[in-house]
Design a protein around this motif. Structure first.
Motif, mmCIF file in Angstrom:
data_model
loop_
_atom_site.group_PDB
_atom_site.id
_atom_site.type_symbol
_atom_site.label_atom_id
_atom_site.label_comp_id
_atom_site.label_asym_id
_atom_site.label_seq_id
_atom_site.Cartn_x
_atom_site.Cartn_y
_atom_site.Cartn_z
ATOM 1 N N ALA A 54 31.344 -8.008 -20.588
ATOM 2 C CA ALA A 54 32.531 -7.187 -20.831
ATOM 3 C C ALA A 54 33.443 -7.766 -21.903
ATOM 4 C CB ALA A 54 33.317 -7.003 -19.529
ATOM 5 N N SER A 81 42.672 -3.774 -20.994
ATOM 6 C CA SER A 81 41.700 -2.701 -21.203
ATOM 7 C C SER A 81 40.306 -3.324 -21.230
ATOM 8 C CB SER A 81 41.969 -1.961 -22.516
ATOM 9 O OG SER A 81 43.238 -1.340 -22.492
ATOM 10 N N THR A 83 36.138 -2.945 -21.468
ATOM 11 C CA THR A 83 34.967 -2.167 -21.880
ATOM 12 C C THR A 83 33.730 -3.042 -21.715
ATOM 13 O OG1 THR A 83 35.396 -2.825 -24.180
ATOM 14 C CG2 THR A 83 36.168 -0.642 -23.497
ATOM 15 N N ARG A 101 35.791 -3.756 -29.167
ATOM 16 C CA ARG A 101 35.578 -3.188 -27.844
ATOM 17 C C ARG A 101 34.090 -3.011 -27.573
ATOM 18 N NH1 ARG A 101 38.117 2.559 -27.292
ATOM 19 N NH2 ARG A 101 36.694 2.616 -25.516
ATOM 20 N N ILE A 105 28.734 2.946 -24.370
ATOM 21 C CA ILE A 105 29.543 4.168 -24.249
ATOM 22 C C ILE A 105 29.240 4.941 -22.971
ATOM 23 C CG2 ILE A 105 29.800 4.381 -26.747
ATOM 24 C CD1 ILE A 105 27.577 6.462 -26.713
ATOM 25 N N TYR A 107 29.957 3.941 -20.094
ATOM 26 C CA TYR A 107 31.030 3.649 -19.147
ATOM 27 C C TYR A 107 32.386 3.810 -19.836
ATOM 28 C CZ TYR A 107 27.077 1.526 -16.748
ATOM 29 O OH TYR A 107 25.857 1.308 -16.158
ATOM 30 N N LYS A 108 33.315 4.407 -19.141
ATOM 31 C CA LYS A 108 34.646 4.646 -19.688
ATOM 32 C C LYS A 108 35.462 3.355 -19.726
ATOM 33 C CE LYS A 108 33.843 9.054 -19.966
ATOM 34 N NZ LYS A 108 33.619 9.690 -21.283
ATOM 35 N N GLU A 109 36.452 3.343 -20.611
ATOM 36 C CA GLU A 109 37.347 2.198 -20.712
ATOM 37 C C GLU A 109 38.301 2.176 -19.520
ATOM 38 O OE1 GLU A 109 40.260 0.063 -24.045
ATOM 39 O OE2 GLU A 109 39.242 1.956 -24.458
ATOM 40 N N GLU A 125 39.742 5.866 -18.919
ATOM 41 C CA GLU A 125 40.041 6.682 -20.090
ATOM 42 C C GLU A 125 39.173 7.931 -20.087
ATOM 43 O OE1 GLU A 125 38.706 5.478 -24.130
ATOM 44 O OE2 GLU A 125 40.850 5.283 -24.511
#
Length: 388
Positions: A54, A81, A83, A101, A105, A107-109, A125
């Motif tokens: 992450a 935040s 990601t 970041r 993609i 998984y959402k932030e 997000e």
């Protein structure tokens, strides 16, 4: 006919072997939700199950410098935040190295902050024009326990008066301590420290400098607009064991504020530290792409480095050490003639100089220079005499 074994009757040791061979998504979002036993088995063995790599972006707006803030990383001025990275994608290495970041993609932030009463507020997000989705704190803690934090970007904007008592702060140490508390594993490979205010630059306190010294796994350190950062502070010992890049850079607004050449705190001590650590096949950069920002490394420092390398017990293989300096090729040549024996730093074509090792004459140290606006880029590397 012999009955097939029931998965629920298998001992925990066997189940763990099965879980470790499953994709991470299936373990954390499938197996862990089958029943209470499986969930406990996963939670108690997070250190041995492959976690999600992450990235965390920590954003801090310090606009109440006279107000005491909570030093556990849960102050309302701090937002996190998260990601995720996907190692299988080609841009993974670059994104992690530059502290960008996560590239997964699927998984959402996850945005995380705290209220004045320390209660947690978190949202996923939502792509497009939709609203973010709120998440329960217990769910957030579970999700964060599934990650291995490998890259962090700290962005601090000071909005205070010059007479503020909080000239230095320990946001870095406090936030990192919070991440270590909520994440199963914190193994920082890349770290970016950014100061976003031109008038009030961010300055790390003693506790934060000592915390930075403990990051032994760090490979890339990026300092953005950190004009007050001193890599040779008495409270900071640069973790050079795995450090491959120390980069100074400035954003567009800070560049416009530069009306003359600025020297970074990088000086000859850096070459000495690297020489003492002698990391095999070191690939290290302290180079700044902004030509007005140069290191304080001088020609004497460079000659001392040559002496240390030449007289070392065995040749230290260097892939590359790069930095920019005001030292020109003529300055370096003059220093060589004054302080080194005649068989040291022998000039060769294309602005290069070579020195053979005292015990392995076929291995040479090479200094190469390239013009870069107001400064000169220097690159140090080693190679075999027949291939140089």
């Amino acid at each position: 006919m012999k009955a097939e074994p029931d998965l629920l009757t298998l001992p925990n040791e066997v189940l763990l072997q099965v879980f470790r061979r499953l994709p991470r998504h299936d373990v954390f979002f499938g197996v862990a939700h089958v029943n209470h036993r499986f969930r406990n088995l996963v939670q108690k063995n997070l250190k041995t199950i492959r976690l999600f790599d992450a990235h965390c972006h920590v954003n801090i707006v310090d606009n109440s410098s006279f107000t005491k803030y909570r030093n556990d990383g849960t102050d309302p001025i701090i937002t996190y935040s998260f990601t995720l990275f996907d190692r299988r994608l080609p841009e993974f290495t670059q994104k992690r190295r530059l502290c960008l970041r996560g590239n997964d993609i699927r998984y959402k932030e996850l945005h995380l902050s705290h209220f004045n009463d320390s209660s947690m507020h978190a949202q996923f997000e939502r792509a497009g024009a939709g609203h973010d989705v709120s998440i329960l704190p217990i769910t957030v803690k579970t999700l964060l326990s599934y990650i291995n934090l490998q890259a962090i970007r700290f962005q601090v904007r000071k909005q205070c008066k010059s007479e503020s008592k909080r000239i230095e702060d320990d946001f870095f140490a406090d936030c990192l301590q919070f991440c270590e508390k909520v994440c199963s594993q914190v193994e920082i490979k890349s770290l970016l420290l950014a100061s976003k205010s031109i008038l009030f630059p961010w300055k790390l306190g003693q506790k934060s400098l000592m915390k930075l010294s403990e990051l032994r796994s760090i490979q890339n350190l990026i300092l953005e607009n950190m004009t007050t950062f001193d890599p040779f502070s008495m409270y900071l010992k640069l973790p050079t064991t795995n450090l491959a890049s120390l980069q100074f850079r400035m954003d567009h607004r800070h560049r416009l504020d530069l009306d003359q050449m600025t020297f970074t705190p990088i000086n000859g001590s850096l070459l000495k530290i690297l020489s003492d650590s002698a990391v095999p096949r070191l690939d290290f950069s302290a180079y700044s792409e902004v030509s007005q920002i140069v290191s304080s490394i001088d020609s004497v420092d460079m000659c001392c480095f040559i002496k240390r390398w030449h007289s070392s017990i065995k040749p230290w293989i260097i892939k590359g050490i790069s930095f920019n300096s005001t030292v020109t090729i003529d300055d370096f040549r003059s220093a060589v003639y004054k302080s080194l024996p005649s068989n040291f730093a022998i000039p060769i074509p294309y602005c290069r100089f070579q020195t053979a090792h005292q015990k392995s004459r076929n291995i040479v140290l090479e200094f190469a220079c390239y013009a870069n606006g107001n400064a000169t880029q220097w690159i140090i590397r080693t190679g075999h005499l027949d291939s140089c």
